[in-house]
Structure formats: C-alpha cells, structure tokens
Design a protein around this motif. Structure first.
Motif, PDB file in Angstrom:
ATOM      1  N   GLY A   1      -0.409  -0.366  -5.170  1.00 20.18           N
ATOM      2  CA  GLY A   1      -0.601   0.261  -3.866  1.00 20.18           C
ATOM      3  C   GLY A   1      -1.965   0.888  -3.673  1.00 20.18           C
ATOM      4  N   ARG A   2      -2.544   1.465  -4.725  1.00 23.68           N
ATOM      5  CA  ARG A   2      -3.822   2.162  -4.582  1.00 23.68           C
ATOM      6  C   ARG A   2      -5.024   1.229  -4.663  1.00 23.68           C
ATOM      7  NH1 ARG A   2      -3.092   7.822  -8.039  1.00 23.68           N
ATOM      8  NH2 ARG A   2      -1.296   8.618  -6.866  1.00 23.68           N
TER       9      ARG A   2
ATOM     10  N   TRP B   1      -6.280   3.865   5.730  1.00 22.10           N
ATOM     11  CA  TRP B   1      -4.865   3.763   6.094  1.00 22.10           C
ATOM     12  C   TRP B   1      -3.991   4.574   5.145  1.00 22.10           C
ATOM     13  CZ3 TRP B   1      -1.966   2.003  10.021  1.00 22.10           C
ATOM     14  CH2 TRP B   1      -0.614   1.764   9.786  1.00 22.10           C
ATOM     15  N   ARG B   2      -4.323   4.511   3.864  1.00 19.30           N
ATOM     16  CA  ARG B   2      -3.518   5.256   2.900  1.00 19.30           C
ATOM     17  C   ARG B   2      -3.533   6.750   3.197  1.00 19.30           C
ATOM     18  NH1 ARG B   2      -4.521   0.796  -0.942  1.00 19.30           N
ATOM     19  NH2 ARG B   2      -6.750   1.276  -0.959  1.00 19.30           N
ATOM     20  N   HIS B   3      -4.622   7.253   3.776  1.00 12.33           N
ATOM     21  CA  HIS B   3      -4.662   8.673   4.131  1.00 12.33           C
ATOM     22  C   HIS B   3      -3.996   8.941   5.481  1.00 12.33           C
ATOM     23  CE1 HIS B   3      -6.022  12.810   4.437  1.00 12.33           C
ATOM     24  NE2 HIS B   3      -6.433  12.532   5.672  1.00 12.33           N
TER      25      HIS B   3
ATOM     26  N   MET C   1       0.809  -1.217   0.000  1.00 13.80           N
ATOM     27  CA  MET C   1       0.000   0.000   0.000  1.00 13.80           C
ATOM     28  C   MET C   1       0.845   1.271   0.000  1.00 13.80           C
ATOM     29  SD  MET C   1      -3.458  -0.769   2.154  1.00 13.80           S
ATOM     30  CE  MET C   1      -2.650  -1.249   3.669  1.00 13.80           C
ATOM     31  N   HIS C   2       2.113   1.152   0.329  1.00 10.99           N
ATOM     32  CA  HIS C   2       3.017   2.292   0.209  1.00 10.99           C
ATOM     33  C   HIS C   2       3.476   2.505  -1.234  1.00 10.99           C
ATOM     34  CE1 HIS C   2       3.935   4.421   3.872  1.00 10.99           C
ATOM     35  NE2 HIS C   2       3.952   3.296   4.569  1.00 10.99           N
TER      36      HIS C   2
ATOM     37  N   ASP D   1      -8.224   2.407   2.185  1.00 11.02           N
ATOM     38  CA  ASP D   1      -8.184   3.829   1.860  1.00 11.02           C
ATOM     39  C   ASP D   1      -8.034   4.686   3.104  1.00 11.02           C
ATOM     40  OD1 ASP D   1      -8.312   3.499  -0.846  1.00 11.02           O
ATOM     41  OD2 ASP D   1     -10.470   3.852  -1.000  1.00 11.02           O
TER      42      ASP D   1
ATOM     43  N   ASN E   1      -0.058   6.808   5.177  1.00 12.13           N
ATOM     44  CA  ASN E   1       0.835   7.163   4.070  1.00 12.13           C
ATOM     45  C   ASN E   1       0.957   8.670   3.895  1.00 12.13           C
ATOM     46  OD1 ASN E   1       0.737   4.407   3.755  1.00 12.13           O
ATOM     47  ND2 ASN E   1       0.194   4.445   1.600  1.00 12.13           N
TER      48      ASN E   1
ATOM     49  N   ASP F   1       8.647   4.483   0.027  1.00 11.37           N
ATOM     50  CA  ASP F   1       8.202   3.861  -1.221  1.00 11.37           C
ATOM     51  C   ASP F   1       9.221   2.894  -1.810  1.00 11.37           C
ATOM     52  OD1 ASP F   1      10.020   5.843  -1.824  1.00 11.37           O
ATOM     53  OD2 ASP F   1       8.957   6.569  -3.601  1.00 11.37           O
TER      54      ASP F   1
END
Length: 360
Positions: free
Chosen positions: A104-105, A118-120, A90-91, A116, A123, A309
């Motif tokens: 990742g997305r 976690w990505r916000h 996800m990174h 999503d 990340n 990344d």
C-alpha cells in the motif's frame, strides 16, 4: 435536511454496536487466504490485458470499430486500475501478502495525482473525519454545497457548472486537493509549503501526459499509424475514467440520506461512535458483480468506510452481516440503485446552490 430514520443509541448500545463490528472485522482478517491474493493478481492481469489490447487496437487508426473498441478497452483498464486495483491496494488491503507490487505505501497509480497525495487526503483525512464539516475536505471538495449545514457562498449559485467541470477533470480535482490552494489564498499557509507539493504534482503530471499524449502517439508515428487517433483514444479513455470515478464517489457520499456532522461529534468519540458516523455518512449501490468490480467495490461504500483496510472483494459478504447489525440497533442502511442514488445527488446539487435551501 438529512432524512434518516435512525434510532439514537445509549452508551451501552454504542459499545455493543462497536464490539460487534470489531468482531466482524477480526473474523474477516483471520479468514484472508491465497484466494484473496489470486483475486488481486487476476485484477492486475485484467488491467494489463485491457490497457495493452486497447492501445494495440488504437494503432489501427480511425477505423470506427477498432478505434471505439480500443478506446473503451483502454478506459476499462484505467477504471479497473484506478478503482479495484490502485485505490484498494493503497489502503493496505493486501499488505499481508508481503508482495512489493501490492504494498500500500509503495503503489503508484495511473492518474495525474501522486499516490502519496491520495494516501494523505483520502486514507488519513477523509477516512478519519468522514463527513465532518470543516475537517473532511471531500464534502463538496470546496466547490460544491451538498448539505444545508454547509455555509452558503455566492459562487455556489453556479455549482451545476462547477460540478460538470469537476466531473470531466476529476483526476485533476483529486490531485490538486492536496495542494490546499484554498488555504494558500486565505493566507493560512505560505508558498514555501505549497511549492514542493506543486513540483511533485508537476512531475507526475508530466509523466502521465508524456505517456498518454506523447509516447504512444509517437510510437504510432514510428509504426506508420495515425498519431491523432491514438491521442484521441487516450483522451477518451481518461475522460471515461474521470466521469465514472466522479459518479461512484458522489453516489457513495452525497445522496439524500447521507449525513454530515459538526466538528463537536469528534469530542470523546468512541469506536462505536466512529462506526456509527461511517454508517450514517455513507451510501451503497445495489447491483450485480460487474457493477461491484467496476466500482472497486465502492458500491459497498458503507463497508468500505467501516473496514477500509479489508480486501474490497469481501465487502459483498460483509454487507449482509452489517445490514443485520444495523437493523438490530435501529439504524438505516442506505442502499439504492446507481441511478436512483445519483438522482438524489443531482437534486442536492440543484437545490443547495441557493441560500434559501439552508442556512445562509
């Protein structure tokens, strides 16, 4: 207080410091190859093997050897999926493969929090504002005071209890972080903002509970196995994953020599300043290959914060050069054993529960 023997750097030194780390990142990016792709595919295979082997063994019921081994294998699979596969994919560490399964997305992981979210919160927010008070919500996760620079609040007196609950339910603590319930209670955001996020969380929660606590116990009933044994095995596996993730995260961020920063540090922050903040706010864990794999290589938290990344399997080799660069610029490289670092975390939790241990 933070106790780091760091030398202050001049603007020219900061620029050179950042340039060296940028060059190291570029060299590593240019060296990525099929070996890295094979590695992450092997990790995916190991996750599937552990999870399905564990679930199969749980179908033998309460027989102690198979039930315990099944629970441990399922827990191991969940840890690997959470730490070495999901977190790192996800990174965007494997986006260069152009494989949708490792994009990742798009990746969705095996915990109750939507990817999503976690990505916000992780990340974007955490990695942009690492250890900046008032900006990085990961500093204490809103319920724990770990640094004297944090303003004391009365409920911190009971933070050993809050931390224990958080550790046991860590996947839920991470998931609800994105809901910003503290901002809702303070009236800074409205229910209209929170409601759609809460629905998404509820949907993911239902899928996870449905899989672990309904589908597989029902499958056990259909096969004539003990559904309660399967249910208990899933509970234990998730508990093991929660406790391990909590341990790794707290040991990577909140040890004795990890630093926090005032928001003013962001004013005019250069690339060199940003790298320096990552170095000073992170803690590494020493150990062998097994520890590094089980932590998703977050045992190299310094390298992860510097290069989020880059494939985490590269952090061990990067660590040797990062340590040398840090030494050249008079910067302390915070590294210790898992239990030594965790001991300092526990000390922080205990000491800073009281206002006398810092600024009230």
């Amino acid at each position: 207080m933070n106790n780091r023997p760091d030398r202050e750097l001049s603007p020219a030194e900061l620029q050179a410091f950042g340039a060296e780390l940028d060059a190291l990142r570029r060299r590593t990016l240019g060296d990525l190859s099929e070996a890295d792709a094979r590695y992450i595919r092997r990790v995916r295979g190991a996750v599937r093997l552990c999870c399905w082997s564990g679930r199969a063994l749980l179908m033998f019921g309460w027989f102690p050897p198979t039930w315990l081994l099944g629970s441990l294998l399922l827990g191991l699979g969940k840890i690997l999926e959470n730490m070495e596969l999901g977190h790192n994919v996800m990174h965007g560490q494997y986006d260069w493969m152009n494989d949708p399964e490792f994009a990742g997305r798009q990746y969705e992981w095996d915990i109750v929090g939507p990817a999503d979210f976690w990505r916000h919160t992780h990340n974007h927010v955490h990695h942009s504002y690492t250890n900046v008070l008032g900006m990085d919500d990961d500093v204490g996760y809103g319920v724990v005071r770990l640094f004297p620079e944090q303003r004391w609040k009365p409920f911190y007196r009971w933070q050993p209890l809050w931390v224990t609950i958080q550790a046991l339910l860590f996947q839920y603590a991470v998931a609800i972080q994105h809901l910003r319930l503290d901002q809702l209670l303070k009236g800074r955001i409205g229910q209209d903002e929170v409601r759609p996020l809460a629905r998404r969380f509820g949907a993911k929660l239902a899928r996870q509970w449905g899989k672990d606590y309904l589908a597989f116990p029902l499958l056990a009933l259909l096969l004539g196995a003990n559904a309660l044994a399967v249910l208990a095995g899933n509970l234990l596996a998730n508990l093991l994953r929660n406790l391990w993730t909590f341990l790794v995260i707290f040991c990577g961020h909140f040890t004795e020599q990890a630093a926090v920063f005032a928001p003013a540090v962001l004013q005019g922050e250069t690339r060199g300043h940003w790298y320096l903040r990552q170095l000073r706010g992170s803690s590494n864990l020493s150990g062998g290959p097994l520890l590094h794999i089980l932590t998703g290589n977050l045992s190299h938290q310094i390298e992860h914060h510097l290069f989020p990344d880059l494939p985490a399997r590269r952090y061990a080799e990067l660590a040797r050069e990062v340590r040398q660069i840090a030494a050249r610029y008079g910067q302390h490289y915070n590294c210790g054993s898992l239990w030594a670092q965790f001991g300092t975390v526990l000390r922080r939790i205990w000491i800073y529960r009281l206002p006398a241990a810092g600024r009230a």
